[in-house]
Scaffold this active site. Structure first.
Site, PDB file in Angstrom:
ATOM      1  N   HIS A 245    -129.316  13.166  17.332  1.00 24.69           N
ATOM      2  CA  HIS A 245    -128.947  14.289  18.200  1.00 24.69           C
ATOM      3  C   HIS A 245    -127.446  14.356  18.463  1.00 24.69           C
ATOM      4  CE1 HIS A 245    -133.294  14.339  20.020  1.00 24.69           C
ATOM      5  NE2 HIS A 245    -133.255  14.699  18.753  1.00 24.69           N
ATOM      6  N   GLU A 275    -134.348  18.738   8.456  1.00 27.90           N
ATOM      7  CA  GLU A 275    -133.383  17.643   8.528  1.00 27.90           C
ATOM      8  C   GLU A 275    -133.368  16.914   7.189  1.00 27.90           C
ATOM      9  OE1 GLU A 275    -134.149  15.249  12.024  1.00 27.90           O
ATOM     10  OE2 GLU A 275    -134.646  17.019  13.215  1.00 27.90           O
ATOM     11  N   GLU A 371    -140.732  12.475  10.149  1.00 26.94           N
ATOM     12  CA  GLU A 371    -139.277  12.380  10.187  1.00 26.94           C
ATOM     13  C   GLU A 371    -138.812  10.936  10.424  1.00 26.94           C
ATOM     14  OE1 GLU A 371    -137.432  14.132  13.714  1.00 26.94           O
ATOM     15  OE2 GLU A 371    -139.379  14.929  14.287  1.00 26.94           O
TER      16      GLU A 371
END
Length: 417
Positions: A245, A275, A371
């Site tokens: 982040h 991503e 992820e």
């Protein structure tokens, strides 16, 4: 202006207003979809013997009404009774909340302290409800505001409904999944725009702006009847890839950099994500090895997401791959999470995350990510953060569909620019 509307003192101004300014606009979902959601909430109300629910979170209000507020220090609510749903919104927004929401609306003004709470009382009064038990969202409700609600409805018991509402949101309807699929497609478009822009000397924030612009244009084209807001990109390079982040900086890309591409198209409050790990130029041997290990975990994770799988079991099996490579301590976060009404500043369906402490069983209607991420600290061989991210839909026929189409791994994302 008529004589009746002329005021010479603030004390003469109304505490509450009805501002049906213009006409109701086309919402993200059908009326039937909102009735389905409200029916689910009313089932929760019945099970907990509640007279009303006062929702105050971004995600709660958005999910049940389609209205996404902008707080700027003011309170907002959706009051739901057995017969009605009413947003309570600030006068600064005028008629927009009514136009862009399902149900009724009460506007409160700034002219007297605690008009918001007076508006909550009015919403129940209109429905003839004298509340003794009121549902609230304790996961998003500040203690002071909770106390003010309790004081407003003297003698009423406040009961948390946040976890039950979250469980309802975890199962997506066909209309929701359609919006999420568009989001994944738009994320892929943003990724392609970013990939085409990558070159030595360009700044992270410049790359991020290019990806954001590409997605915003496509969102406006796909959802022309809704607000265009909140879409963003995190594009990181070098040491800035260590956290998932980390926001874009002015750092300029250098040949040999590890890169992280993170696209987040927001389609009417619905979050999707793309991503990817990339390299600007050929990675060194250790970087390539680490990247391929993370890709191995990612591929196995995609295989494990299926109906009947238990979230904690998926996490445990993927841990074994990292353990075999001595990389378990390099894990950065859980292996995936639910999608829906979600953003970096609101919402989280925490009951559907691929973590060791989550016992949720995957079932049709759920939408989850895979992820995996590892971080190698600066100064160590292969330093940087490695992650991939795909979105998977569990369909009603128990099939699983990967709606992310952007390629991953060294064969796709070594940029020789």
């Amino acid at each position: 202006m008529t004589t009746a509307n002329i005021a010479t003192n603030v004390s003469e101004l109304a505490r509450l207003k009805t501002l049906h300014n213009g006409a109701k606009e086309q919402l993200t979902f059908s009326d039937a979809e909102f009735e389905r959601r409200l029916a689910g909430l009313r089932q929760i109300m019945a099970a907990k013997s509640l007279d009303a629910v006062i929702l105050t979170s971004y995600h709660g209000i958005k999910y049940y009404s389609d209205f996404l507020y902008t707080t700027f220090g003011r309170n907002y609510a959706l009051v739901v009774t057995a017969s009605n749903s009413t947003t309570v919104t600030a006068n600064i927004d005028a008629g927009m909340p009514w136009r862009t929401s399902y149900g009724d609306n009460i506007v409160y003004t700034d002219w007297k302290r605690d008009n918001f709470f007076y508006g909550l009382q009015e919403a129940l009064k209109r429905d003839g409800v004298k509340a003794t038990r009121i549902g609230v969202e304790d996961d998003f409700l500040p203690g002071r505001t909770r106390q003010q609600i309790a004081d407003t409805f003297d003698g009423a018991t406040l009961v948390d409904v946040s976890q039950d509402a979250m469980s309802q949101r975890m199962i997506k309807s066909a209309e929701e999944i359609e919006v999420i699929k568009h989001g994944a497609r738009i994320g892929d478009l943003g990724g392609e725009a970013i990939k085409a822009a990558i070159r030595e000397g360009i700044s992270e924030y410049e790359v991020a702006l290019i990806g954001t612009e590409a997605m915003v244009h496509e969102i406006a084209k796909t959802f022309p009847h809704r607000e265009v807001r909140d879409t963003w990109v995190w594009f990181q390079s070098g040491i800035n890839t260590d956290g998932a982040h980390n926001w874009a900086t002015t750092r300029k890309l250098q040949r040999g950099d590890i890169l992280s591409l993170n696209c987040f198209p927001m389609t009417s409050g619905y979050y999707t994500a793309l991503e990817r790990t990339l390299f600007l130029g050929e990675p060194d041997a250790r970087s390539l090895e680490l990247w391929n290990i993370n890709v191995e975990v990612h591929k196995r994770g995609l295989e494990l997401i299926k109906p009947g799988a238990v979230c904690k079991d998926i996490a445990a099996e993927l841990n074994e791959i990292y353990i075999a490579h001595g990389l378990l301590p390099n894990r950065t976060f859980g292996y995936g999470h639910s999608f829906g009404v979600l953003s970096h500043y609101y919402g989280r369906e925490a009951g559907l995350e691929l973590r060791e402490d989550i016992e949720t069983v995957l079932e049709p209607g759920m939408v989850v990510s895979m992820e995996p991420m590892i971080t190698v600290m600066d100064g160590e061989p292969g330093a940087g953060g490695y992650r991939e991210h795909d979105i998977l839909v569990i369909n009603d026929d128990n099939t699983v569909e990967n709606i992310t189409k952007f390629g991953f791994g060294p064969e796709n994302n070594i940029i020789d620019a």
